[in-house]
Design a protein around this motif. Structure first.
Motif, mmCIF file in Angstrom:
data_model
loop_
_atom_site.group_PDB
_atom_site.id
_atom_site.type_symbol
_atom_site.label_atom_id
_atom_site.label_comp_id
_atom_site.label_asym_id
_atom_site.label_seq_id
_atom_site.Cartn_x
_atom_site.Cartn_y
_atom_site.Cartn_z
ATOM 1 N N ARG A 37 0.990 -11.451 -23.000
ATOM 2 C CA ARG A 37 1.371 -12.835 -22.734
ATOM 3 C C ARG A 37 0.141 -13.666 -22.370
ATOM 4 N N PHE A 38 0.213 -14.950 -22.723
ATOM 5 C CA PHE A 38 -0.872 -15.877 -22.390
ATOM 6 C C PHE A 38 -0.279 -17.278 -22.240
ATOM 7 N N THR A 39 -1.040 -18.155 -21.624
ATOM 8 C CA THR A 39 -0.577 -19.506 -21.342
ATOM 9 C C THR A 39 -1.412 -20.509 -22.128
ATOM 10 N N THR A 40 -0.737 -21.508 -22.677
ATOM 11 C CA THR A 40 -1.431 -22.603 -23.338
ATOM 12 C C THR A 40 -1.016 -23.918 -22.684
ATOM 13 N N SER A 41 -1.819 -24.918 -22.879
ATOM 14 C CA SER A 41 -1.524 -26.247 -22.357
ATOM 15 C C SER A 41 -1.692 -27.250 -23.486
ATOM 16 N N GLU A 42 -0.724 -28.129 -23.636
ATOM 17 C CA GLU A 42 -0.773 -29.147 -24.673
ATOM 18 C C GLU A 42 -0.828 -30.517 -24.029
ATOM 19 N N THR A 43 -1.747 -31.343 -24.499
ATOM 20 C CA THR A 43 -1.811 -32.733 -24.063
ATOM 21 C C THR A 43 -1.890 -33.622 -25.294
ATOM 22 N N MET A 44 -1.370 -34.823 -25.146
ATOM 23 C CA MET A 44 -1.449 -35.771 -26.242
ATOM 24 C C MET A 44 -2.879 -36.295 -26.322
ATOM 25 N N VAL A 45 -3.439 -36.269 -27.508
ATOM 26 C CA VAL A 45 -4.788 -36.797 -27.704
ATOM 27 C C VAL A 45 -4.663 -38.293 -27.946
ATOM 28 N N LEU A 46 -5.376 -39.060 -27.156
ATOM 29 C CA LEU A 46 -5.401 -40.501 -27.302
ATOM 30 C C LEU A 46 -6.725 -40.862 -27.958
ATOM 31 N N ALA A 47 -6.662 -41.438 -29.140
ATOM 32 C CA ALA A 47 -7.870 -41.756 -29.896
ATOM 33 C C ALA A 47 -8.178 -43.245 -29.805
ATOM 34 N N VAL A 48 -9.461 -43.553 -29.698
ATOM 35 C CA VAL A 48 -9.938 -44.933 -29.670
ATOM 36 C C VAL A 48 -10.644 -45.196 -30.990
ATOM 37 N N VAL A 49 -10.220 -46.264 -31.660
ATOM 38 C CA VAL A 49 -10.843 -46.650 -32.924
ATOM 39 C C VAL A 49 -11.877 -47.724 -32.621
ATOM 40 N N GLN A 83 -9.807 -44.650 -9.790
ATOM 41 C CA GLN A 83 -8.436 -45.164 -9.791
ATOM 42 C C GLN A 83 -8.251 -46.219 -10.877
ATOM 43 N N LEU A 84 -9.260 -47.071 -11.061
ATOM 44 C CA LEU A 84 -9.199 -48.073 -12.114
ATOM 45 C C LEU A 84 -9.098 -47.394 -13.482
ATOM 46 N N ALA A 85 -9.924 -46.384 -13.716
ATOM 47 C CA ALA A 85 -9.901 -45.669 -14.994
ATOM 48 C C ALA A 85 -8.540 -45.008 -15.224
ATOM 49 N N GLN A 86 -7.947 -44.487 -14.172
ATOM 50 C CA GLN A 86 -6.619 -43.875 -14.297
ATOM 51 C C GLN A 86 -5.580 -44.929 -14.656
ATOM 52 N N ARG A 87 -5.650 -46.094 -14.013
ATOM 53 C CA ARG A 87 -4.716 -47.179 -14.330
ATOM 54 C C ARG A 87 -4.861 -47.618 -15.786
ATOM 55 N N VAL A 88 -6.111 -47.705 -16.245
ATOM 56 C CA VAL A 88 -6.373 -48.098 -17.632
ATOM 57 C C VAL A 88 -5.763 -47.069 -18.582
ATOM 58 N N GLU A 89 -5.990 -45.782 -18.313
ATOM 59 C CA GLU A 89 -5.442 -44.738 -19.182
ATOM 60 C C GLU A 89 -3.913 -44.766 -19.185
ATOM 61 N N GLU A 90 -3.318 -44.907 -18.019
ATOM 62 C CA GLU A 90 -1.853 -44.960 -17.937
ATOM 63 C C GLU A 90 -1.310 -46.157 -18.703
ATOM 64 N N SER A 91 -1.989 -47.281 -18.598
ATOM 65 C CA SER A 91 -1.577 -48.484 -19.306
ATOM 66 C C SER A 91 -1.622 -48.277 -20.812
ATOM 67 N N ILE A 92 -2.696 -47.662 -21.284
ATOM 68 C CA ILE A 92 -2.864 -47.415 -22.712
ATOM 69 C C ILE A 92 -1.834 -46.395 -23.205
ATOM 70 N N ARG A 93 -1.648 -45.319 -22.447
ATOM 71 C CA ARG A 93 -0.687 -44.285 -22.862
ATOM 72 C C ARG A 93 0.741 -44.815 -22.871
ATOM 73 N N SER A 94 1.038 -45.748 -21.974
ATOM 74 C CA SER A 94 2.401 -46.285 -21.914
ATOM 75 C C SER A 94 2.756 -47.077 -23.161
ATOM 76 N N ALA A 95 1.755 -47.477 -23.939
ATOM 77 C CA ALA A 95 2.026 -48.179 -25.201
ATOM 78 C C ALA A 95 2.652 -47.230 -26.217
ATOM 79 N N GLY A 96 2.456 -45.922 -26.019
ATOM 80 C CA GLY A 96 3.092 -44.929 -26.872
ATOM 81 C C GLY A 96 2.476 -44.788 -28.253
ATOM 82 N N VAL A 97 1.212 -45.148 -28.389
ATOM 83 C CA VAL A 97 0.533 -44.999 -29.678
ATOM 84 C C VAL A 97 -0.541 -43.926 -29.577
#
Length: 164
Positions: A37-49, A83-97
């Motif tokens: 057995r082994f463990t994996t972790s999946e995260t959504m990749v957020l790409a910046v164009v 904290q600002l960077a976290q807010r920015v990331e959360e804001s961007i991720r909340s767009a769902g793209v």
């Protein structure tokens, strides 16, 4: 998913659960060949164009570096930048793209930075919006004054009329 022990290409998911407030999924897997057995972790990749068309992974650290330059000499600590960077990331991720243009990242930075430090905000906005004249600064300062005054006097409902 390849088994890290025997390199077999087939494994089955035994258990899944959300971690990091739903930002990632932890999966417990079992190899169909060796049974380990082994463990994996999946995260959504957020790409910046970027303007050039090149795509790169979103980086909080790049946000922090850019804002840190604007905050140079200002009373802003590293914790506030994180904290600002976290807010920015959360804001961007909340767009769902999955991909976001780089100018949208800049827009997402402006709001929290204005709340954090007005001078740093002006510095960042002047570069981000490519100010080319004193009038650009004057307009932004005027807009900033209006924005800073508005929350301080939310009951300004008399529209300039004098109370007798």
């Amino acid at each position: 998913m390849r088994c890290p022990f025997c390199r077999h290409a087939d494994s089955r998911v035994v258990d899944s659960r959300e971690v990091d407030e739903g930002q990632a999924i932890r999966r417990r897997r079992s190899c169909s060949k060796c049974g380990r057995r082994f463990t994996t972790s999946e995260t959504m990749v957020l790409a910046v164009v970027k303007r050039s068309g090149v795509t790169e992974q979103f980086s909080r650290e790049k946000v922090v570096r850019g804002v840190r330059r604007a905050c140079q000499g200002r009373p802003v600590d590293d914790d506030a930048l994180q904290q600002l960077a976290q807010r920015v990331e959360e804001s961007i991720r909340s767009a769902g793209v999955a991909e976001i243009p780089s100018h949208e990242v800049g827009l997402a930075i402006l709001g929290p930075l204005r709340e954090l430090d007005a001078v740093a905000y002006l510095r960042f906005a002047s570069v981000y919006r490519s100010f080319s004249s004193i009038e650009d600064f004057e307009k932004e300062i005027s807009d900033l004054r209006v924005a800073m005054a508005a929350p301080a006097d939310p009951d300004n409902s008399d529209n300039g009329a004098d109370d007798d």
